[in-house]
Design a protein around this motif. Sequence first.
Motif, PDB file in Angstrom:
ATOM      1  N   SER A  56      63.124   2.051  25.003  1.00  0.00           N
ATOM      2  CA  SER A  56      64.038   2.152  23.860  1.00  0.00           C
ATOM      3  C   SER A  56      64.194   0.802  23.161  1.00  0.00           C
ATOM      4  CB  SER A  56      65.421   2.664  24.304  1.00  0.00           C
ATOM      5  OG  SER A  56      65.386   4.057  24.538  1.00  0.00           O
ATOM      6  N   VAL A  57      64.297  -0.263  23.944  1.00  0.00           N
ATOM      7  CA  VAL A  57      64.450  -1.594  23.336  1.00  0.00           C
ATOM      8  C   VAL A  57      63.165  -1.997  22.614  1.00  0.00           C
ATOM      9  CG1 VAL A  57      65.114  -3.993  23.707  1.00  0.00           C
ATOM     10  CG2 VAL A  57      66.085  -2.222  25.153  1.00  0.00           C
TER      11      VAL A  57
ATOM     12  N   ASN B 145      61.218   0.057  21.098  1.00  0.00           N
ATOM     13  CA  ASN B 145      61.263   0.789  19.825  1.00  0.00           C
ATOM     14  C   ASN B 145      62.203   0.132  18.813  1.00  0.00           C
ATOM     15  OD1 ASN B 145      59.432   2.670  20.657  1.00  0.00           O
ATOM     16  ND2 ASN B 145      60.925   4.286  21.076  1.00  0.00           N
ATOM     17  N   LEU B 146      63.155  -0.637  19.298  1.00  0.00           N
ATOM     18  CA  LEU B 146      64.078  -1.321  18.388  1.00  0.00           C
ATOM     19  C   LEU B 146      63.541  -2.684  17.956  1.00  0.00           C
ATOM     20  CD1 LEU B 146      67.467  -0.555  20.173  1.00  0.00           C
ATOM     21  CD2 LEU B 146      66.701   0.390  17.993  1.00  0.00           C
ATOM     22  N   LEU B 147      63.007  -3.454  18.909  1.00  0.00           N
ATOM     23  CA  LEU B 147      62.697  -4.857  18.621  1.00  0.00           C
ATOM     24  C   LEU B 147      61.213  -5.167  18.509  1.00  0.00           C
ATOM     25  CD1 LEU B 147      65.347  -6.598  20.893  1.00  0.00           C
ATOM     26  CD2 LEU B 147      65.355  -6.439  18.397  1.00  0.00           C
ATOM     27  N   ALA B 148      60.369  -4.230  18.934  1.00  0.00           N
ATOM     28  CA  ALA B 148      58.920  -4.448  18.846  1.00  0.00           C
ATOM     29  C   ALA B 148      58.510  -5.836  19.342  1.00  0.00           C
ATOM     30  CB  ALA B 148      58.439  -4.229  17.407  1.00  0.00           C
TER      31      ALA B 148
ATOM     32  N   ALA C 192      57.408   4.467  24.825  1.00  0.00           N
ATOM     33  CA  ALA C 192      57.640   3.719  23.588  1.00  0.00           C
ATOM     34  C   ALA C 192      56.600   4.132  22.547  1.00  0.00           C
ATOM     35  CB  ALA C 192      57.577   2.219  23.852  1.00  0.00           C
ATOM     36  N   MET C 193      56.884   3.818  21.292  1.00  0.00           N
ATOM     37  CA  MET C 193      55.986   4.239  20.218  1.00  0.00           C
ATOM     38  C   MET C 193      54.672   3.450  20.261  1.00  0.00           C
ATOM     39  SD  MET C 193      58.854   4.731  17.260  1.00  0.00           S
ATOM     40  CE  MET C 193      58.000   5.990  16.306  1.00  0.00           C
TER      41      MET C 193
ATOM     42  N   PHE D 245      54.071   0.094  18.765  1.00  0.00           N
ATOM     43  CA  PHE D 245      54.714  -1.066  19.385  1.00  0.00           C
ATOM     44  C   PHE D 245      54.141  -1.398  20.760  1.00  0.00           C
ATOM     45  CE2 PHE D 245      58.666   0.495  16.933  1.00  0.00           C
ATOM     46  CZ  PHE D 245      58.212  -0.134  15.778  1.00  0.00           C
TER      47      PHE D 245
ATOM     48  N   GLY E  54      58.740  -6.276  13.279  1.00  0.00           N
ATOM     49  CA  GLY E  54      57.744  -6.308  14.341  1.00  0.00           C
ATOM     50  C   GLY E  54      56.598  -7.231  13.963  1.00  0.00           C
TER      51      GLY E  54
ATOM     52  N   CYS F  36      60.588  -2.511  12.519  1.00  0.00           N
ATOM     53  CA  CYS F  36      60.913  -2.142  13.898  1.00  0.00           C
ATOM     54  C   CYS F  36      62.212  -1.323  13.848  1.00  0.00           C
ATOM     55  CB  CYS F  36      60.998  -3.368  14.803  1.00  0.00           C
ATOM     56  SG  CYS F  36      62.124  -4.676  14.311  1.00  0.00           S
ATOM     57  N   MET F  37      63.156  -1.477  14.767  1.00  0.00           N
ATOM     58  CA  MET F  37      64.460  -0.823  14.714  1.00  0.00           C
ATOM     59  C   MET F  37      64.356   0.703  14.600  1.00  0.00           C
ATOM     60  SD  MET F  37      67.157  -2.436  15.216  1.00  0.00           S
ATOM     61  CE  MET F  37      66.618  -4.067  15.673  1.00  0.00           C
ATOM     62  N   GLU F  38      63.498   1.287  15.424  1.00  0.00           N
ATOM     63  CA  GLU F  38      63.305   2.746  15.384  1.00  0.00           C
ATOM     64  C   GLU F  38      64.407   3.423  16.186  1.00  0.00           C
ATOM     65  OE1 GLU F  38      61.356   4.648  13.721  1.00  0.00           O
ATOM     66  OE2 GLU F  38      59.701   3.391  13.014  1.00  0.00           O
ATOM     67  N   ILE F  39      65.616   3.358  15.664  1.00  0.00           N
ATOM     68  CA  ILE F  39      66.772   3.902  16.372  1.00  0.00           C
ATOM     69  C   ILE F  39      66.658   5.420  16.547  1.00  0.00           C
ATOM     70  CG2 ILE F  39      68.202   4.107  14.294  1.00  0.00           C
ATOM     71  CD1 ILE F  39      70.621   3.409  15.996  1.00  0.00           C
TER      72      ILE F  39
ATOM     73  N   HIS G 248      64.284   6.912  17.627  1.00  0.00           N
ATOM     74  CA  HIS G 248      63.494   7.220  18.815  1.00  0.00           C
ATOM     75  C   HIS G 248      64.061   6.577  20.079  1.00  0.00           C
ATOM     76  CE1 HIS G 248      60.802   9.423  16.299  1.00  0.00           C
ATOM     77  NE2 HIS G 248      60.895   8.433  15.430  1.00  0.00           N
ATOM     78  N   ILE G 249      65.341   6.246  20.030  1.00  0.00           N
ATOM     79  CA  ILE G 249      66.063   5.949  21.257  1.00  0.00           C
ATOM     80  C   ILE G 249      66.248   7.276  21.980  1.00  0.00           C
ATOM     81  CG2 ILE G 249      68.409   5.474  22.094  1.00  0.00           C
ATOM     82  CD1 ILE G 249      68.493   3.035  20.678  1.00  0.00           C
ATOM     83  N   ARG G 250      66.052   7.251  23.280  1.00  0.00           N
ATOM     84  CA  ARG G 250      66.131   8.487  24.041  1.00  0.00           C
ATOM     85  C   ARG G 250      67.580   8.765  24.430  1.00  0.00           C
ATOM     86  NH1 ARG G 250      62.052  10.204  28.890  1.00  0.00           N
ATOM     87  NH2 ARG G 250      60.959  11.596  27.503  1.00  0.00           N
TER      88      ARG G 250
ATOM     89  N   GLN H 279      57.487  12.376  21.963  1.00  0.00           N
ATOM     90  CA  GLN H 279      58.393  12.269  23.104  1.00  0.00           C
ATOM     91  C   GLN H 279      59.397  13.422  23.099  1.00  0.00           C
ATOM     92  OE1 GLN H 279      58.439  10.125  25.656  1.00  0.00           O
ATOM     93  NE2 GLN H 279      56.532   9.338  24.825  1.00  0.00           N
TER      94      GLN H 279
ATOM     95  N   LEU I 186      73.146  -4.192  22.479  1.00  0.00           N
ATOM     96  CA  LEU I 186      71.980  -5.072  22.440  1.00  0.00           C
ATOM     97  C   LEU I 186      72.111  -6.156  21.381  1.00  0.00           C
ATOM     98  CD1 LEU I 186      69.139  -2.391  22.731  1.00  0.00           C
ATOM     99  CD2 LEU I 186      69.787  -4.051  24.475  1.00  0.00           C
TER     100      LEU I 186
END
Lengths: 326, 326
Positions: free
Chosen positions: A256-257, A259-262, A292-293, A296, B159, B164-167, B169-171, B183, B260
């Motif tokens: 998840s992180v 996906n956020l921060l790459a 993760a994606m 990334f 990224g 980036c910041m693909e919120i 796709h947070i699980r 996913q 985070l």
Amino acid sequence: MKNSETCHWLGFDLGGTKMMAAVLDGNFKTLASVKAKTKGAEGAAEVLERIRTTIESALREAGLEARDLDGIGVGCPGPLDLDRGVVLHAPNLGWRNVPLKDALEKKFKCPAVIANDVDAGTYGEYRFGAARGARCALGVFPGTGIGGACVYEGKILRGASGSCMEIGHIRVQPEGRLCGCGQTGCLETVASRLAISAEAAAAVFRGEAPALRALAGTDLSEIKSGTLAKAIKAGDGAIEIIVRNAARHLGSAIASVVNLLAPDIVVLGGGLVEALPDIIIEEAQRIIGAQAMKAFTKDLKIAAAALGDNATAMGAAALAASNVES
Amino acid sequence: MKNSETCHWLGFDLGGTKMMAAVLDGNFKTLASVKAKTKGAEGAAEVLERIRTTIESALREAGLEARDLDGIGVGCPGPLDLDRGVVLHAPNLGWRNVPLKDALEKKFKCPAVIANDVDAGTYGEYRFGAARGARCALGVFPGTGIGGACVYEGKILRGASGSCMEIGHIRVQPEGRLCGCGQTGCLETVASRLAISAEAAAAVFRGEAPALRALAGTDLSEIKSGTLAKAIKAGDGAIEIIVRNAARHLGSAIASVVNLLAPDIVVLGGGLVEALPDIIIEEAQRIIGAQAMKAFTKDLKIAAAALGDNATAMGAAALAASNVES
């Protein structure tokens, strides 16, 4: 300002059980390092005094005096007020609102800076270790809790006046166990060394981990990272399953992180990872790769920390230098 | 470089269904803006041509010519290669590997820059809207998917070569529904406008949402943000429950991101939030307050986006300016 080549920096790692002072030269070569027990139970004044004598021992070992120091950096348990240099609350040290920066500056007559220990450790890995030169480095350090930090384009990401990156409190199980933070289902409740030790103690109680029974019994406080590693090596399959399962949760939260921060690299460190690097890196890497994606993960590295015990002190020394140079 | 006061910037919002060109002066005052349909189905060349004519219309309306422009910024659907200015893949536009930056620079003879649409929108809110001057602003835009962006100390977090910041796709539900990313259990599967519409369509089918039945029937494609708002206003309690539930999931994922990044403000925007700001902000705020760490929520603001439809074009114009000035 002096030529940076001739500078000397003091990096300090202030942990809940032990402390370490390292003296580094202007090229960040370690000239001396000295360890001591923290003994937080003896009180805040005692701990401050022990910090002073440990720094003085390290200076002596390096053949230097206090006036040779150009700056001090300290990695400490949080929460901290970074701008004022105050440790707001550190139960293991018996500290509340201790103005550490001021105390050190007064004593050693040079600029001091404090940082969260995981921030300092990740910065150390970024400057000198596994994440050297990364555009974006994510550090994850499972211990009693699970600390996280991110060095983004050379700087530690931070909150308004303190640290951030509380990866241990990402929610991985909405209906999960109670966490120390008051929430339920945080990553720490399933993947910290403490969570693993609790699960391992139950396995010992159920008779599923004879090697660990011989090493530690069912006392959770006795089940440390090295003990878990020994039990697995001695054939406790149940303990290996418990650690692998925890590492998968860790991987899922890291995904998840990512996906956020790459980030370009995830550095895993701390005692648990040092004791069991292969198992933890392998499981975490597999889950991060799966969850993760793809955009990334295609160039993402997952690595164990390279500096071991020295990461926090070395990172703190480097922060001391950039504090003076900025 | 000219005096920035006399500059003119073109901000462009390239959406899947509509596009908008805005001409801004050196103080970022909007002089003119023109909208057009995207019509991606007509092909990439047609869309590129329509971008050109829309920009020319906006210039005409502002009483300017192409040579008066000092820079162009475009917010586009991703993934993008920001450094090369290439749209890698945008299904709604029928685009794959379109060198948008080069095409615009050739045509309009001024520097162009592309950005992810949510990045540009969040940057717009940071420069001119609800997040003005924030140290760390998190933007969350639920739509067909759920976009996220973070402006940290004045810069968009990014990224290696893209956003980036693909919120989305947070699980949030480990055993949850299939997501478009492959996913399961991603935030998008429970809190996007698409997820809400699917749930709402099922409620219509079950006879629990008579107002929505009259407005849209069971065709998910007809259940848009405004339609949901109308149905709730007309008394469809089941639809309100569905939206509130989605907003709680949104809040829960945002709580993890707050832990985070420790932002000072979370800006919620996009069509769904514009149609139902009170319900969504209220639920998200409540859950973030309950689930994120106190140290990070005590000064945290949760706000609806202030610039509405104009955020992306205005943010893109500001990015065009900093691209030229940097």
